[in-house]
Write an enzyme that holds these catalytic residues in place. Structure first.
Site, mmCIF file in Angstrom:
data_model
loop_
_atom_site.group_PDB
_atom_site.id
_atom_site.type_symbol
_atom_site.label_atom_id
_atom_site.label_comp_id
_atom_site.label_asym_id
_atom_site.label_seq_id
_atom_site.Cartn_x
_atom_site.Cartn_y
_atom_site.Cartn_z
ATOM 1 N N HIS A 53 15.813 9.345 -4.949
ATOM 2 C CA HIS A 53 16.726 9.960 -5.916
ATOM 3 C C HIS A 53 17.874 8.994 -6.187
ATOM 4 O O HIS A 53 17.706 7.979 -6.838
ATOM 5 C CB HIS A 53 17.201 11.303 -5.366
ATOM 6 C CG HIS A 53 17.924 12.172 -6.355
ATOM 7 N ND1 HIS A 53 17.985 11.894 -7.697
ATOM 8 C CD2 HIS A 53 18.642 13.334 -6.193
ATOM 9 C CE1 HIS A 53 18.678 12.830 -8.314
ATOM 10 N NE2 HIS A 53 19.098 13.710 -7.424
ATOM 11 N N HIS A 62 9.349 7.502 -14.122
ATOM 12 C CA HIS A 62 10.276 8.617 -13.954
ATOM 13 C C HIS A 62 9.488 9.907 -13.911
ATOM 14 O O HIS A 62 8.401 10.001 -14.492
ATOM 15 C CB HIS A 62 11.299 8.640 -15.107
ATOM 16 C CG HIS A 62 12.403 9.609 -14.897
ATOM 17 N ND1 HIS A 62 12.345 10.921 -15.343
ATOM 18 C CD2 HIS A 62 13.609 9.470 -14.279
ATOM 19 C CE1 HIS A 62 13.466 11.530 -15.004
ATOM 20 N NE2 HIS A 62 14.246 10.693 -14.365
ATOM 21 N N ASP A 101 17.800 3.546 -13.095
ATOM 22 C CA ASP A 101 18.083 2.804 -11.876
ATOM 23 C C ASP A 101 17.751 1.325 -12.002
ATOM 24 O O ASP A 101 18.302 0.500 -11.279
ATOM 25 C CB ASP A 101 17.298 3.394 -10.696
ATOM 26 C CG ASP A 101 17.694 4.824 -10.402
ATOM 27 O OD1 ASP A 101 18.906 5.072 -10.271
ATOM 28 O OD2 ASP A 101 16.809 5.688 -10.328
#
Length: 448
Positions: A275, A326, A385
């Site tokens: 996460h 994702h 990210d």
């Protein structure tokens, strides 16, 4: 207590009696991870806080499309574009939008910004007595401890009436930057032996400016650095009710517990590398790539390294290309697209263009390599990210603060969802787990 041979033996006993027949998930149509085979989440609730969209209906069929993210109905690209165009900071305005459901006018924004600024301080001696007494190398754990300790400083901590919860949430939004940066400074001094800097925030500065001011020994930063950090915080602020930490907030809030416990639970979720900790993995992966690949601009070399990642022959040997893919998005992650627009500008200012070209090449090649090597059920693209870790490294944020910066932003989304849960539901969340073990007859101790 150390991990002894006895602990290892007991671990094997635990595994033997806890391992499930994975085929039973299909037999009973259990959605592992509360997602189907295509990655679509099980509908568990309703929200008006934000919307994450990755598909559209074409001729009656659901097909992948470019990802979109909206906060209270406003597209994230338009929101950030407005702040960029006006050359102003947007963290506070976006926080108002998520919490109260509408964009503030100038007077409302000033009142809200002043409200946050006036709460941007910790209880007397809290920094000394709590943050510095037990410094931790994991700032997320230090942040959780600080949040739970703030319960003791609250004169009305268990009152979950809406005005009181809102008061608590606004205070946490205000102090999360202090708790995070001071937690790092304590670790940097007491554990790593570096100089200790505790700079007070300034009321007239934005959240992003104060973070950079408190972090750096000389308190200095450029306008571009502050603007990009502000955009990064906005992009991380909220991402639907189903992401792991926000769903945790809903679950824990539904039990009727206090705000500090609910937010501490969300922090525990966000800490996980699957996460909020994912951007650290991206940076570490690229650092390993730069060591193993002789020519960073040779596509064949980079492609071969990516294949080694998937074959569990490189980096952490987990078989993953971090920053790619994702749970929801397939064609594109809108947050990554906004980020990328700033990455090149910042890379030029910081003299990191060679790194930027490597990141861009990986972004382009990784989906191709994954498609060649793996059976995938939906498209794969760079997620937020992938670039956020690179941006944070160019902002000279220490690795230990990457995930806490995520928390500094996401506390706003958690707060909005906690309020939504308390306003609308009043029913504890309790999904079902099917028992798949046959009954056993009790055996007396002497006969075992």
């Amino acid at each position: 207590m150390k991990v002894t041979p006895e602990i290892e033996r007991l671990t094997e006993v635990c595994k033997e009696h806890s391992s499930l027949d994975l085929s039973l998930y299909g037999k009973y149509d259990v959605k592992r991870g509360l997602r189907d085979i295509n990655g679509k989440g099980v509908l568990a609730g309703l929200t008006q806080v934000s919307n994450v969209q990755a598909t559209k209906i074409v001729d009656g069929q659901e097909v992948p499309c470019a990802g979109s993210l909206s906060y209270r109905g406003y597209d994230i690209k338009e929101l950030t574009g407005g702040f960029i165009k006006d050359k102003r900071f947007g963290f506070e305005e976006t926080a108002y939008l998520l919490l109260f459901g509408k964009l503030p006018d100038k007077e409302e924004l000033k009142e809200f910004t002043d409200l946050l600024a006036n709460q941007r301080s910790l209880p007397k001696n809290f920094t000394r007595d709590v943050i510095m007494k037990a410094p931790s190398s994991d700032i997320m754990n230090a942040l959780s401890r600080s949040v739970l300790t703030l319960y003791s400083y609250d004169k009305n901590p268990d009152d979950i009436s809406l005005p009181n919860v809102l008061r608590q949430c606004l205070n946490l939004i205000s102090v999360f930057p202090l708790l995070s940066v001071y937690g790092y400074q304590a670790y940097n001094h007491f554990v790593r032996g570096k100089s200790l800097y505790i700079h007070n925030p300034k009321k007239e500065l934005s959240t992003a400016e104060n973070i950079l001011r408190m972090l750096r020994p000389d308190k200095k930063y450029t306008a571009l650095e502050a603007q990009i950090l502000d955009i990064a915080l906005i992009l991380h602020m909220e991402h639907g009710g189903g992401n792991n930490s926000t769903f945790t907030t809903h679950v824990v809030s539904s039990s009727g517990t206090d705000t500090y416990s609910a937010i501490a639970a969300a922090l525990g979720s966000l800490k996980g590398p699957k996460h909020g900790g994912a951007n650290i993995k991206v940076v570490s992966m690229v650092q390993d790539m730069k060591k193993e690949v002789k020519d960073w601009e040779d596509e064949d070399e980079v492609r071969n390294y990516l294949k080694k990642l998937l074959h569990k022959e490189a980096f952490d040997r987990r078989g993953l290309i971090y920053g790619m893919g994702h749970a929801v998005y397939s064609v594109s992650d809108p947050r990554a697209e906004v980020f990328k627009g700033f990455v090149e500008t910042l890379a030029k200012e910081k003299g990191r263009m060679k790194d930027y070209r490597l990141y861009s090449m990986v972004e382009r090649l990784a989906p191709e390599v994954i498609a060649e090597e793996r059976k995938i059920y939906k498209g794969v693209s760079a997620n937020v990210d992938f670039y956020s870790g690179f941006v944070y490294s160019m902002l000279d944020l220490p690795l230990e603060l990457f995930t806490p910066m995520f928390a500094v932003a996401r506390i706003v989304g958690w707060s909005a969802h906690r309020m939504e849960e308390l306003i609308n539901t009043d029913k504890i969340i309790r999904p079902a787990y099917k028992n798949v073990l046959e009954p056993a007859a009790y055996v007396p101790l002497d006969e075992r």
